[in-house]
Motif scaffolding. Structure first.
Motif, PDB file in Angstrom:
ATOM      1  N   THR A 145       0.839  -1.205   0.000  1.00 17.63           N
ATOM      2  CA  THR A 145       0.000   0.000   0.000  1.00 17.63           C
ATOM      3  C   THR A 145       0.868   1.246   0.000  1.00 17.63           C
ATOM      4  O   THR A 145       0.654   2.172  -0.794  1.00 17.63           O
ATOM      5  CB  THR A 145      -0.921   0.029   1.239  1.00 17.63           C
ATOM      6  OG1 THR A 145      -1.778  -1.109   1.194  1.00 17.63           O
ATOM      7  CG2 THR A 145      -1.750   1.294   1.286  1.00 17.63           C
ATOM      8  N   MET A 146       1.862   1.281   0.870  1.00 17.00           N
ATOM      9  CA  MET A 146       2.686   2.484   0.962  1.00 17.00           C
ATOM     10  C   MET A 146       3.542   2.660  -0.294  1.00 17.00           C
ATOM     11  O   MET A 146       3.810   3.785  -0.721  1.00 17.00           O
ATOM     12  CB  MET A 146       3.541   2.461   2.231  1.00 17.00           C
ATOM     13  CG  MET A 146       2.750   2.610   3.530  1.00 17.00           C
ATOM     14  SD  MET A 146       1.567   4.008   3.565  1.00 17.00           S
ATOM     15  CE  MET A 146       2.685   5.420   3.471  1.00 17.00           C
ATOM     16  N   ALA A 147       3.960   1.548  -0.913  1.00 15.59           N
ATOM     17  CA  ALA A 147       4.688   1.659  -2.183  1.00 15.59           C
ATOM     18  C   ALA A 147       3.759   2.235  -3.256  1.00 15.59           C
ATOM     19  O   ALA A 147       4.180   3.020  -4.117  1.00 15.59           O
ATOM     20  CB  ALA A 147       5.207   0.288  -2.602  1.00 15.59           C
ATOM     21  N   SER A 148       2.481   1.871  -3.167  1.00  9.52           N
ATOM     22  CA  SER A 148       1.490   2.432  -4.104  1.00  9.52           C
ATOM     23  C   SER A 148       1.235   3.904  -3.787  1.00  9.52           C
ATOM     24  O   SER A 148       1.037   4.726  -4.689  1.00  9.52           O
ATOM     25  CB  SER A 148       0.168   1.652  -4.007  1.00  9.52           C
ATOM     26  OG  SER A 148       0.373   0.297  -4.280  1.00  9.52           O
ATOM     27  N   MET A 149       1.234   4.244  -2.502  1.00  9.03           N
ATOM     28  CA  MET A 149       1.041   5.640  -2.111  1.00  9.03           C
ATOM     29  C   MET A 149       2.205   6.499  -2.625  1.00  9.03           C
ATOM     30  O   MET A 149       2.017   7.632  -3.066  1.00  9.03           O
ATOM     31  CB  MET A 149       0.917   5.771  -0.581  1.00  9.03           C
ATOM     32  CG  MET A 149      -0.293   5.084   0.032  1.00  9.03           C
ATOM     33  SD  MET A 149      -1.898   5.737  -0.534  1.00  9.03           S
ATOM     34  CE  MET A 149      -2.272   4.694  -1.916  1.00  9.03           C
ATOM     35  N   VAL A 150       3.399   5.945  -2.563  1.00  5.99           N
ATOM     36  CA  VAL A 150       4.583   6.650  -3.089  1.00  5.99           C
ATOM     37  C   VAL A 150       4.349   7.013  -4.556  1.00  5.99           C
ATOM     38  O   VAL A 150       4.601   8.141  -4.991  1.00  5.99           O
ATOM     39  CB  VAL A 150       5.845   5.754  -2.916  1.00  5.99           C
ATOM     40  CG1 VAL A 150       6.970   6.200  -3.835  1.00  5.99           C
ATOM     41  CG2 VAL A 150       6.299   5.759  -1.461  1.00  5.99           C
ATOM     42  N   GLU A 151       3.831   6.044  -5.305  1.00  6.03           N
ATOM     43  CA  GLU A 151       3.598   6.283  -6.737  1.00  6.03           C
ATOM     44  C   GLU A 151       2.428   7.245  -6.954  1.00  6.03           C
ATOM     45  O   GLU A 151       2.505   8.153  -7.793  1.00  6.03           O
ATOM     46  CB  GLU A 151       3.333   4.942  -7.440  1.00  6.03           C
ATOM     47  CG  GLU A 151       3.346   5.046  -8.953  1.00  6.03           C
ATOM     48  CD  GLU A 151       3.301   3.686  -9.644  1.00  6.03           C
ATOM     49  OE1 GLU A 151       3.688   2.670  -9.021  1.00  6.03           O
ATOM     50  OE2 GLU A 151       2.873   3.643 -10.818  1.00  6.03           O
ATOM     51  N   ALA A 152       1.356   7.067  -6.189  1.00  2.00           N
ATOM     52  CA  ALA A 152       0.175   7.918  -6.364  1.00  2.00           C
ATOM     53  C   ALA A 152       0.436   9.349  -5.901  1.00  2.00           C
ATOM     54  O   ALA A 152      -0.103  10.305  -6.467  1.00  2.00           O
ATOM     55  CB  ALA A 152      -1.011   7.333  -5.602  1.00  2.00           C
ATOM     56  N   LEU A 153       1.265   9.489  -4.890  1.00  2.27           N
ATOM     57  CA  LEU A 153       1.625  10.837  -4.429  1.00  2.27           C
ATOM     58  C   LEU A 153       2.544  11.542  -5.435  1.00  2.27           C
ATOM     59  O   LEU A 153       2.717  12.757  -5.381  1.00  2.27           O
ATOM     60  CB  LEU A 153       2.358  10.766  -3.082  1.00  2.27           C
ATOM     61  CG  LEU A 153       1.523  10.501  -1.830  1.00  2.27           C
ATOM     62  CD1 LEU A 153       2.430  10.110  -0.661  1.00  2.27           C
ATOM     63  CD2 LEU A 153       0.672  11.713  -1.452  1.00  2.27           C
ATOM     64  N   GLY A 154       3.153  10.743  -6.306  1.00  2.00           N
ATOM     65  CA  GLY A 154       4.080  11.316  -7.286  1.00  2.00           C
ATOM     66  C   GLY A 154       5.485  11.459  -6.748  1.00  2.00           C
ATOM     67  O   GLY A 154       6.343  12.065  -7.378  1.00  2.00           O
ATOM     68  N   VAL A 155       5.743  10.854  -5.576  1.00  2.00           N
ATOM     69  CA  VAL A 155       7.056  11.008  -4.960  1.00  2.00           C
ATOM     70  C   VAL A 155       7.981   9.846  -5.339  1.00  2.00           C
ATOM     71  O   VAL A 155       9.142   9.821  -4.957  1.00  2.00           O
ATOM     72  CB  VAL A 155       6.893  11.176  -3.425  1.00  2.00           C
ATOM     73  CG1 VAL A 155       6.573   9.864  -2.743  1.00  2.00           C
ATOM     74  CG2 VAL A 155       8.079  11.848  -2.807  1.00  2.00           C
ATOM     75  N   GLY A 156       7.440   8.915  -6.132  1.00  2.00           N
ATOM     76  CA  GLY A 156       8.247   7.831  -6.672  1.00  2.00           C
ATOM     77  C   GLY A 156       8.094   7.791  -8.184  1.00  2.00           C
ATOM     78  O   GLY A 156       7.202   8.422  -8.749  1.00  2.00           O
ATOM     79  N   MET A 157       8.957   7.028  -8.826  1.00  2.00           N
ATOM     80  CA  MET A 157       8.904   6.920 -10.288  1.00  2.00           C
ATOM     81  C   MET A 157       7.708   6.055 -10.701  1.00  2.00           C
ATOM     82  O   MET A 157       7.291   5.163  -9.945  1.00  2.00           O
ATOM     83  CB  MET A 157      10.198   6.274 -10.808  1.00  2.00           C
ATOM     84  CG  MET A 157      11.466   7.011 -10.410  1.00  2.00           C
ATOM     85  SD  MET A 157      11.621   8.644 -11.156  1.00  2.00           S
ATOM     86  CE  MET A 157      12.272   8.195 -12.777  1.00  2.00           C
ATOM     87  N   PRO A 158       7.165   6.271 -11.904  1.00  2.00           N
ATOM     88  CA  PRO A 158       6.072   5.424 -12.368  1.00  2.00           C
ATOM     89  C   PRO A 158       6.491   3.955 -12.346  1.00  2.00           C
ATOM     90  O   PRO A 158       7.604   3.622 -12.747  1.00  2.00           O
ATOM     91  CB  PRO A 158       5.839   5.897 -13.808  1.00  2.00           C
ATOM     92  CG  PRO A 158       6.381   7.291 -13.837  1.00  2.00           C
ATOM     93  CD  PRO A 158       7.523   7.326 -12.873  1.00  2.00           C
ATOM     94  N   GLY A 159       5.618   3.102 -11.846  1.00  3.27           N
ATOM     95  CA  GLY A 159       5.931   1.677 -11.751  1.00  3.27           C
ATOM     96  C   GLY A 159       6.451   1.277 -10.383  1.00  3.27           C
ATOM     97  O   GLY A 159       6.672   0.098 -10.114  1.00  3.27           O
ATOM     98  N   ASN A 160       6.629   2.261  -9.502  1.00  5.75           N
ATOM     99  CA  ASN A 160       7.252   1.985  -8.201  1.00  5.75           C
ATOM    100  C   ASN A 160       6.487   0.947  -7.369  1.00  5.75           C
ATOM    101  O   ASN A 160       7.085   0.179  -6.624  1.00  5.75           O
ATOM    102  CB  ASN A 160       7.356   3.284  -7.390  1.00  5.75           C
ATOM    103  CG  ASN A 160       7.992   3.057  -6.037  1.00  5.75           C
ATOM    104  OD1 ASN A 160       9.201   2.864  -5.933  1.00  5.75           O
ATOM    105  ND2 ASN A 160       7.179   3.049  -4.998  1.00  5.75           N
ATOM    106  N   ALA A 161       5.165   0.931  -7.499  1.00  7.22           N
ATOM    107  CA  ALA A 161       4.360   0.150  -6.560  1.00  7.22           C
ATOM    108  C   ALA A 161       4.592  -1.350  -6.641  1.00  7.22           C
ATOM    109  O   ALA A 161       4.620  -2.017  -5.615  1.00  7.22           O
ATOM    110  CB  ALA A 161       2.869   0.448  -6.778  1.00  7.22           C
ATOM    111  N   ALA A 162       4.745  -1.890  -7.839  1.00  6.38           N
ATOM    112  CA  ALA A 162       4.517  -3.338  -7.947  1.00  6.38           C
ATOM    113  C   ALA A 162       5.632  -4.157  -8.587  1.00  6.38           C
ATOM    114  O   ALA A 162       5.568  -5.380  -8.553  1.00  6.38           O
ATOM    115  CB  ALA A 162       3.212  -3.580  -8.717  1.00  6.38           C
ATOM    116  N   ILE A 163       6.650  -3.540  -9.181  1.00  2.32           N
ATOM    117  CA  ILE A 163       7.698  -4.369  -9.802  1.00  2.32           C
ATOM    118  C   ILE A 163       8.296  -5.275  -8.731  1.00  2.32           C
ATOM    119  O   ILE A 163       8.730  -4.789  -7.685  1.00  2.32           O
ATOM    120  CB  ILE A 163       8.834  -3.498 -10.399  1.00  2.32           C
ATOM    121  CG1 ILE A 163       8.288  -2.480 -11.389  1.00  2.32           C
ATOM    122  CG2 ILE A 163       9.886  -4.390 -11.065  1.00  2.32           C
ATOM    123  CD1 ILE A 163       9.333  -1.463 -11.872  1.00  2.32           C
TER     124      ILE A 163
END
Ligand code: FES
Length: 576
Positions: free
Chosen positions: A205-223
């Protein structure tokens, strides 16, 4: 000697020709750093939560090397540093007790050192909020890189998920449906690669939040952690952070009200963990964004769960990635007016530019809003005389018929009391009762343990009961499920009404109406209140004391009161 005008923050250390410049550079050169690394190029911290005590982050030495390669390729100067790391499985009494401590470590480490930007390596549950909270209070350019989920667990021909199947298998063991040998075999099958929990638990969830917040690179949540593309993402983040420094793209330009709104909706769409509520509120309050429980309820309303992932569904993060991952979910939200499209992300593009063309390869894993996996699944925020400052429930993990329920309270005064009595054959409890657990909130436990999804009494499990209404001031593991009301505020140990509940009291839950009521006359409650005494904290020194005295309630993010807000990157009392 005259100081050069500092182009970058790091130049205040490395860009000078006086005694301090000598000191700052000379010691760093002791491992073979050539002089031209101090030519004014951006100095990038790699904030590493590698630890053998945190199995989910055990591959972070390798991940850091990929970030380092990216930084060097883009003309930056990488300097890696360790911070306190927090693992869910080994830390006692709960990793959440130390989230704020780790965030202090991160904040002070960044501010005190010659850094222009920072890459945050995050993985196991609490490492993500801790690093984001700390970085937010300094507000330099920052990118979070998640470690990625483990490969799917495989047991006797079926997929098994971290946490989720631990709960179900331990209930099976307690009910005598499986043997200890089978239980041990499943242990070896569940966690078979590097990475964090591969269900849609708190880490995913938090890895997805990183991506949704825009504070991580696209694709961050699930690779997946062991997929080569995770290393590519880390390397890309290393390259990108150097440009972010040059562009002065600080964290506060990313972590805006719009970004948090996107994260809340994304959380509903993935059936994300209830822990995200506390963490996002804490992060927002560090960066100066007003985010409340009411925002969670308001913005999550009408959003359906699209992701068929454990614990709400049947697939795992590996499947999620192959199906299109979070980009496919964000595209679906964006096409239906549920995304603030112009929110800026770390790669310099908006969230919509990043995701508008995202494909979906498997509609059984990632559903559409028209044909959602589950309907109306945002976090529901409850109010009532049992939770004047709010409580939450995750409807997607609950039993639908229990979402409106009235029952007799069976009260446990503490988690120790619960463990001592839950399997007592004489316990007066049936499937319609409401289980109430007290003194497990931020102050009470302390640290607000993930014990809210109380295991059901063995005698009811044997009768085939699979869910009951449970209420507490605790949290729940993101991998858990059930009709579980959490984060009751104020907590019992702070004198909240939860402290006044007694065995036999009637409690009414109505999720559709957002109500949680203790059906006891106020006169009686007043008498009980007069008799109530605050429990003593279990430790009267050190960090535990600091925590107990300063922790805020769940609806305020459970941060320490003196850590809310930011101090910026300026080092006060710098006499160099
Ligand atoms: Fe680390 Fe689950 S134990 S993410």
């Amino acid at each position: 000697m005259k100081k050069k005008a500092p182009a970058l923050r790091s130049a205040q250390w490395f860009g000078r020709d006086d005694i301090y410049g000598f000191i700052y550079r000379s010691w760093v050169k002791n491992r073979g750093v050539p002089h031209d690394q101090f030519d004014g190029r951006p100095v990038i911290g790699i904030c590493n939560t590698y630890s053998e005590l945190v199995p989910c982050n055990s591959h972070f030495r390798t991940l850091a090397e990929h970030v380092r390669a990216g930084i060097l390729e883009a003309g930056g100067f990488p300097l890696e540093f360790p911070v306190m790391s927090l693992g869910e499985t080994l830390l006692r009494p709960t990793a959440m007790l130390y989230r704020n401590l780790a965030s202090m470590d991160v904040e002070e480490s960044i501010r005190a050192n010659p850094l222009d930007g920072v890459v945050l390596l995050v993985g196991c549950d609490k490492t993500t909020p801790a690093l984001l909270m700390g970085a937010a209070s300094v507000d330099l350019p920052a990118i979070a890189v998640s470690g990625g989920p483990m490969l799917s667990g495989k047991y006797r021909g079926t997929d098994i998920g971290s946490g989720t199947n631990v709960w179900s298998m331990s209930e099976d063991l307690r009910a005598g449906r499986i043997s200890v040998e089978e239980f041990h075999e499943a242990e070896s099958c569940m966690h078979r690669s590097h990475g964090h929990c591969m269900t849609m638990g708190t880490a995913s969830t938090m890895a997805s939040m990183v991506e949704a917040l825009g504070v991580g690179m696209p694709g961050n949540a699930a690779i997946p952690a062991v997929d080569a593309r995770r290393n590519v993402l880390a390397r890309s983040a290393g390259r990108r952070i150097v440009d972010m420094v040059r562009e002065k793209l600080n964290l506060s330009r990313i972590l805006t009200q719009a970004a948090f709104g996107n994260a809340i909706r994304a959380n509903a769409a993935i059936g994300g963990s209830t822990n995200a509520v506390i963490h996002l509120i804490a992060i927002a309050r560090r960066i100066g964004v007003e985010l409340t429980l009411a925002d969670w309820d308001r913005m999550g309303r009408g959003v359906h769960c699209l992701a068929n992932l454990m614990p709400s569904g049947r697939y795992l993060m590996e499947d999620f990635y192959y199906a299109g991952g979070l980009p496919a979910v964000l595209r679906e939200l964006g096409e239906n007016g549920l995304l603030q499209r112009d929110a800026l992300t770390v790669n310099g593009r908006t969230i919509w530019e990043n995701n508008r063309d995202a494909p979906c390869w498997n509609r059984d894993v990632i559903h559409t809003l028209k044909k959602p996996f589950k309907k109306h699944t945002g976090i529901a925020v409850l109010r009532g005389n049992l939770c004047p400052d709010g409580a939450i429930i995750k409807p997607s993990a609950a039993t639908p018929k229990l979402l409106r329920h009235r029952g007799r309270a069976v009260v446990f005064e503490s988690i120790e009391d619960f463990h001592a009595r839950i399997d007592d054959p004489a316990l007066d409890i049936d499937a319609r009762c409401v289980m109430v657990l007290k003194n497990c909130g931020p102050k009470g436990y302390p640290g607000m343990a993930e014990v809210g999804n109380m295991p059901l009494p063995r005698k009811l499990l044997k009768k085939g009961v699979s869910d009951m209404v449970r209420i507490s001031d605790a949290r729940m593991s993101g991998t858990a499920y059930g009709t579980v009301v959490l984060h009751v505020a104020p907590e019992a140990a702070a004198g909240g009404p939860l402290a006044l509940v007694e065995n036999g009291d009637e409690i009414e839950l109505d999720v559709a109406q957002r109500r949680l009521q203790l059906l006891v006359p106020e006169k009686i409650l007043a008498k009980r209140r007069a008799k109530w005494r605050q429990p003593k904290p279990p430790m009267a020194r050190g960090y535990w004391k600091l925590y107990s005295e300063h922790v805020l309630q769940a609806h305020q993010g459970a941060d320490l009161d003196f850590l809310v807000g930011a101090s910026g990157a300026l080092v006060p009392r710098d006499n160099h």
